[in-house]
Design a protein around this motif. Structure first.
Motif, PDB file in Angstrom:
ATOM      1  N   VAL A  47       0.819  -1.183  -0.136  1.00  0.00           N
ATOM      2  CA  VAL A  47       0.041  -0.068  -0.030  1.00  0.00           C
ATOM      3  C   VAL A  47       0.958   1.293  -0.028  1.00  0.00           C
ATOM      4  N   ASP A  50       1.057   6.600   2.292  1.00  0.00           N
ATOM      5  CA  ASP A  50       0.153   7.725   2.834  1.00  0.00           C
ATOM      6  C   ASP A  50      -1.230   7.158   3.126  1.00  0.00           C
ATOM      7  N   ASN A  51      -1.318   5.929   3.013  1.00  0.00           N
ATOM      8  CA  ASN A  51      -2.318   5.067   3.381  1.00  0.00           C
ATOM      9  C   ASN A  51      -2.340   3.958   4.458  1.00  0.00           C
ATOM     10  N   GLU A  54      -4.642   3.494   7.915  1.00  0.00           N
ATOM     11  CA  GLU A  54      -5.831   2.919   7.445  1.00  0.00           C
ATOM     12  C   GLU A  54      -5.593   1.272   6.964  1.00  0.00           C
TER      13      GLU A  54
END
Length: 84
Positions: A47, A50-51, A54
């Motif tokens: 991923v 930035d993610n 989450e």
């Protein structure tokens, strides 16, 4: 160039060695690129940095897309390796 992080289980052997939290600047080593191309579960565990927050929550939460991909990778490579 965007950075990606691997959030799957640490693996060694079966053609690939990678640790949880490995960060790559856009490109991954050839063995990992091959595995990403041939295994959609493994590929989904990379991923964007930035993610990452989450994505980690989704993996821990269970019953989500990423948690299922994580379990599939464990079952295929980690548990399967022990039985070999």
């Amino acid at each position: 160039m965007s950075q990606i992080i691997y959030l799957g289980p640490t693996m060694s052997g079966q053609g690939v060695t990678i640790t949880t939290g490995s960060i790559y600047n856009g490109q991954v080593p050839p063995d990992i690129a091959e595995r990403k191309q041939s295994d959609k579960d493994f590929s989904a565990l990379f991923v964007s940095v930035d993610n990452v927050a989450e994505a980690r929550i989704e993996i821990r939460k269970g019953n989500t897309f990423l948690s299922q991909r994580y379990e599939n990778v464990i079952n295929r490579y980690i548990n399967g390796k022990k039985g070999a």
